[in-house]
Design a protein around this motif. Sequence first.
Motif, PDB file in Angstrom:
ATOM      1  N   LYS A 187      -6.531  -3.681   0.892  1.00  0.00           N
ATOM      2  CA  LYS A 187      -5.578  -3.030  -0.016  1.00  0.00           C
ATOM      3  C   LYS A 187      -5.735  -3.595  -1.420  1.00  0.00           C
ATOM      4  O   LYS A 187      -5.810  -2.873  -2.408  1.00  0.00           O
ATOM      5  CB  LYS A 187      -4.145  -3.278   0.460  1.00  0.00           C
ATOM      6  CG  LYS A 187      -3.796  -2.494   1.682  1.00  0.00           C
ATOM      7  CD  LYS A 187      -2.412  -2.865   2.176  1.00  0.00           C
ATOM      8  CE  LYS A 187      -2.439  -4.107   3.027  1.00  0.00           C
ATOM      9  NZ  LYS A 187      -1.140  -4.530   3.517  1.00  0.00           N
ATOM     10  N   ASN A 209       0.856  -1.170   0.000  1.00  0.00           N
ATOM     11  CA  ASN A 209       0.000   0.000   0.000  1.00  0.00           C
ATOM     12  C   ASN A 209       0.893   1.220   0.000  1.00  0.00           C
ATOM     13  O   ASN A 209       1.389   1.653   1.025  1.00  0.00           O
ATOM     14  CB  ASN A 209      -0.894  -0.012   1.237  1.00  0.00           C
ATOM     15  CG  ASN A 209      -1.967   1.037   1.155  1.00  0.00           C
ATOM     16  OD1 ASN A 209      -2.100   1.694   0.111  1.00  0.00           O
ATOM     17  ND2 ASN A 209      -2.719   1.208   2.211  1.00  0.00           N
ATOM     18  N   LYS A 211       0.146   4.443   2.232  1.00  0.00           N
ATOM     19  CA  LYS A 211       0.473   4.550   3.643  1.00  0.00           C
ATOM     20  C   LYS A 211       1.750   5.354   3.855  1.00  0.00           C
ATOM     21  O   LYS A 211       1.861   6.121   4.797  1.00  0.00           O
ATOM     22  CB  LYS A 211       0.627   3.161   4.226  1.00  0.00           C
ATOM     23  CG  LYS A 211      -0.412   2.903   5.269  1.00  0.00           C
ATOM     24  CD  LYS A 211      -0.108   1.714   6.101  1.00  0.00           C
ATOM     25  CE  LYS A 211      -1.321   1.454   6.988  1.00  0.00           C
ATOM     26  NZ  LYS A 211      -1.548   0.045   7.165  1.00  0.00           N
ATOM     27  N   ASN A 212       2.707   5.131   2.987  1.00  0.00           N
ATOM     28  CA  ASN A 212       4.000   5.801   3.169  1.00  0.00           C
ATOM     29  C   ASN A 212       4.024   7.167   2.512  1.00  0.00           C
ATOM     30  O   ASN A 212       5.052   7.803   2.455  1.00  0.00           O
ATOM     31  CB  ASN A 212       5.119   4.967   2.558  1.00  0.00           C
ATOM     32  CG  ASN A 212       4.927   3.512   2.851  1.00  0.00           C
ATOM     33  OD1 ASN A 212       4.394   3.175   3.903  1.00  0.00           O
ATOM     34  ND2 ASN A 212       5.310   2.660   1.930  1.00  0.00           N
ATOM     35  N   LYS A 224      -7.635   7.152   0.249  1.00  0.00           N
ATOM     36  CA  LYS A 224      -7.607   6.561   1.592  1.00  0.00           C
ATOM     37  C   LYS A 224      -9.024   6.381   2.137  1.00  0.00           C
ATOM     38  O   LYS A 224      -9.315   5.401   2.817  1.00  0.00           O
ATOM     39  CB  LYS A 224      -6.786   7.438   2.532  1.00  0.00           C
ATOM     40  CG  LYS A 224      -5.292   7.212   2.367  1.00  0.00           C
ATOM     41  CD  LYS A 224      -4.529   8.013   3.387  1.00  0.00           C
ATOM     42  CE  LYS A 224      -3.040   7.713   3.286  1.00  0.00           C
ATOM     43  NZ  LYS A 224      -2.239   8.719   3.992  1.00  0.00           N
ATOM     44  N   GLN A 260     -10.365   3.369   0.602  1.00  0.00           N
ATOM     45  CA  GLN A 260      -9.778   2.179   1.226  1.00  0.00           C
ATOM     46  C   GLN A 260     -10.454   1.879   2.563  1.00  0.00           C
ATOM     47  O   GLN A 260     -10.678   0.724   2.907  1.00  0.00           O
ATOM     48  CB  GLN A 260      -8.283   2.399   1.446  1.00  0.00           C
ATOM     49  CG  GLN A 260      -7.492   2.284   0.166  1.00  0.00           C
ATOM     50  CD  GLN A 260      -5.998   2.155   0.429  1.00  0.00           C
ATOM     51  OE1 GLN A 260      -5.499   2.675   1.418  1.00  0.00           O
ATOM     52  NE2 GLN A 260      -5.294   1.484  -0.457  1.00  0.00           N
ATOM     53  N   GLU A 261     -10.785   2.949   3.293  1.00  0.00           N
ATOM     54  CA  GLU A 261     -11.470   2.747   4.571  1.00  0.00           C
ATOM     55  C   GLU A 261     -12.807   2.059   4.348  1.00  0.00           C
ATOM     56  O   GLU A 261     -13.204   1.170   5.095  1.00  0.00           O
ATOM     57  CB  GLU A 261     -11.676   4.088   5.290  1.00  0.00           C
ATOM     58  CG  GLU A 261     -10.582   4.436   6.275  1.00  0.00           C
ATOM     59  CD  GLU A 261     -10.071   3.221   7.056  1.00  0.00           C
ATOM     60  OE1 GLU A 261     -10.884   2.606   7.778  1.00  0.00           O
ATOM     61  OE2 GLU A 261      -8.877   2.866   6.934  1.00  0.00           O
TER      62      GLU A 261
END
Lengths: 612, 449
Positions: free
Chosen positions: B327, A162, A165-166, B375, B378-379
Amino acid sequence: MLNLDFEQQMNETEKIKRARQIAIIAGVFTAFVGVLLLLNYLQIKKSDPLNSLVLEKLVERLSSEPNNQHFVEEIRQVDLLMRKAYFTSLWQVRTGAYLMLFGAIVLVLSLRVYYSLRFAIDQPSADQIKEKKKRQLTQRWIGFSGALVIILAIMSAFFTMNHLKNYEPKKMLVHSKSDDESIEKVEIVSIRTTEKETDTVIITESTDVEVKQPEVAITQQPKVVVFNEETVKKNHNAFRGSWGNAVSSSTNLPTSWDGATGKNILWKTELPIHGYNSPVIWNEKLFLSSANTSKRVVYCYDRNSGKLLWEREVNNIQGSPATQPKTTEDTGLAAPTLTVDGEKAFAIFGNGDIIAFDLNGNRVWAINLGVPDNHYGHSSSLLTWEKKLFIQYDTHKGSKVMALSTETGKTIWETVRTNEVSWASPILAKIDGKFQLIMLANPNLSGYDITTGKQLWSVDCMSGEVGPSPVYGGGLVYATNEYARMVAVNPKTGEKVWEDNYYLPEVSSPAYHNGYIYIATTFAVVACFEATTGKLLWEFEAKNSFYSSPMIAEGKVWVFDTGGKAYIFESGGESKLISSPELGEKVFSTPVFADGRVYIRGIKHLFCIGVN
Amino acid sequence: MVRLYKKHIPLKNHNNIFLGLIFLLMTVPTQIAHSQQQRFPKPEFQTEYQIPETERPNPRAPFMEYLDLFLLLAVLSLTTWLVLKKRSRKWILWVSVFSLLYFGFYRNGCICSVGSLQNLTLSLFNEGYSVSFTVLAFFVVPLLFALAVGRVFCASACPLGIIQDLVIVKPIKLSPWLQKSLGLFPFIYLGLAVLYAATGTDFIICRFDPFVGIFRMGAEFHMIVLGISFLLIGMFVARPYCRFVCPYGALLKICSLNSKYHLSITPKDCINCKLCKDSCPFDAIDFPTDEKENRASRKDFWKFVFYAALIPVLMFVGGWAVSGSYKLLSSAHPDVYLANLLVSQPELMQNTENLDIETFMSSGKTLEILVEEAKIIQEKFRFGGWFLGAFIGLVIALHLLNQVIFRKRSIYEANRGDCFSCGRCMDYCPVGKPEHPFFKDKPEMVVKS
Ligand code: SF4
Ligand code: SF4
């Protein structure tokens, strides 16, 4: 009655026969149309106007003569033709599909008729396994399948990367406009002060504890990066040093060491993957690359301690081939040397991947230039100057030279070359106050304007498979290749000054210093010539052959033979060997000099040599 | 450099994907799908030629939509009558051919009950999206019919099912364990389709409809290959898509299991002649149970308790596992995909040749916003993953449980869940058919039974 039965029977068998015949014909027809369709499909793929090689070639040529109306017309014609061909093929596929559908319907119908005519109620089959057994087996398999689904889900949780995330917005600043502007400003910043700062860093840093300091310094003042003639001269930032001219400004270099006893070996570190490129240095950081068929890696070391600061795998590049091109053992995929522009390190690999990292290892851009068609493997190294990254891309499928933007990797200019495939690297030479990009290949030695990419001069003087790069000195460009000749060319007039073929190197490139030319041959000879006349002044027989190129530093000629033995000569018209220390490991790369240290990549280790 | 045309560069998936059967089926093709979104660009020459305005076809006239619905109702009612009263396989076949031609080839496999479930889901989760009455009806009507009389929709209205039914040539028998374990997939697919529709990612059922390319006489190469493969397999494994893939079939199955009036193989009473035993190409006939085994099965009581207790456990484990795979699941969403791509390969932002990236860059959105949005999506997947996983766990547990429940049966009858009401087996039943070959050749057997 009997008769009637018989007739009916006949009819049945007749019908079955017919059905079978029709089924066979329909089957063959359908399969035939299917094969044709498949061929047509492949044809479409080939004639796809968007991926046409012919068009690409034409467009490429147009880029060198943008105003040629004739070319434009021709391209239009070809494009139109290809589009027509494409749509005709599409029409054929459509028609074929209908034919196939028709065939398939007939086939299925006839098969159905065939089977239903032959239909007879069979004796009911006996139950084979007991119900209970069946159920147990079923439970087991449902259990297996369910477990499989869950395990796959769990594994995907662990194996999916993913990237989000980074993600840190700051990292991406390199791309924002404001940053570009600040880089522009850099040129105005007073050079002196920053240089002093870097100088002090170098002096104070000799122990491990202080290793981190340059990193901090860089991250704190990312914008104070100076890339000019002075800093390039101080840094060995490309293959054969600054501008690839085989001269280093380093002093206080050790002339004796011993790999076996560890004498004057400050550190050595094992290189996990092999590669033939030589290290490059910017301030405290040393970069090199390695590759095998499964991965390509760029490494950054702290050149004071030998500590690996970062290593980055080079992958996820658009257009990069899934399988690596074939290369020979002695070239590999990581033959070209990297280059650094003070902010970024650039690496190119034998599969056409080219990538830029900032000095902290953050990837900035990457592209694939298309797999170079080269029977040994691509080996031409990179050079950078004036925010351009120069690439000599001489392949069997056409040759070109291009300048990419060091900021974005976008092509700034690209010039088609007419020579054969080559393995030499470009150099930059300041002629009449302006840098020129000089390249050698079979058959020509030529110079290019680095702002426009225009060819300034070209001399047909070379033959064979060209490995050695040219060198510039004393107003002349020197080029040489085994089984061909050594020539001196005046780049201003394009005239050949002299030519000789007594000693010729195969892989190793020549070096120039104070009116002398030095070469090191595969037949284990180091030779010195008078630069203005080509007269052989001295020769020296070494132990092993030379792949590594001679370098000039501190008024001395440095060269490593393939056995790892170094020969250090006094530069001059007489043969004066100062010392010949042993490294104890095979060497194919060219030494690098910085602040009283010699860095050399052996076949397995990276060595730092200095007085200890 | 002069560029006269744009090159098509398909986006490449860069995820470290572990390709398993299920996850291959659900993600890889989705990524292929991205390449489908690339268009054939027009040439960039500067000529006097005026590129015409793009024309958009008007939506189908409401009258025509109602015609579709009317025909669906007509077909289903007719089939119901044919199945229950007329008991004629031949007529069912002809009705199904009509449906294939109309709903399949003429209407191009759209409007489709199978896919409508996604439209419905999206409209439930996305306020900005609503479905028309016809779509709703296409979703509900076949289910209602299934509740009443079984899967008559599969028999003669669903073009996907019919095209497979027509190519059956020599069906082979599949072992129950294989059927039952493959039979899990439609439920998983159903759950995935709902999750993807609810998150606004994609309509995967439509995207991977293997036959729509045949109805429309044109599709991506790999989809055509998939469709043809299904048909080729279907010659020997009858209706493979219906039995092991179709998510709407899973819903129909549940409804049909509880159907009030279902097709019966025999018109009166089953005489246990076993003639219909092998007649169903879909192995959907249940046999009479053995009394001895019946008694022995009482021992399975503890197994029953065990599987029942397993339900919450499997639901939890499934939920945890699938939610953890968010993911991978979410990487099929275009925004998540693009964000991942641009974060891992920032240099692609300069790539004006990729239409998706170019569109994003010209939208003026920053990468930061894109990543934020990604994001959030993704949640959603992480959250939805709990439900999907729990559902999958429940399905597995119930399938296991079903294997230890022993129902007493004294006749040959169609399995209400698996039977497509195609009517084939009815032709085999000798009851009430004196001219049946069975009576002709072996009259003595009748006496025996
Ligand atoms: S199972 Fe699905 S595809 Fe098959 S006939 Fe029924 S609804 Fe159609
Ligand atoms: S009607 Fe009979 S043959 Fe057809 S699916 Fe149902 S049980 Fe099988």
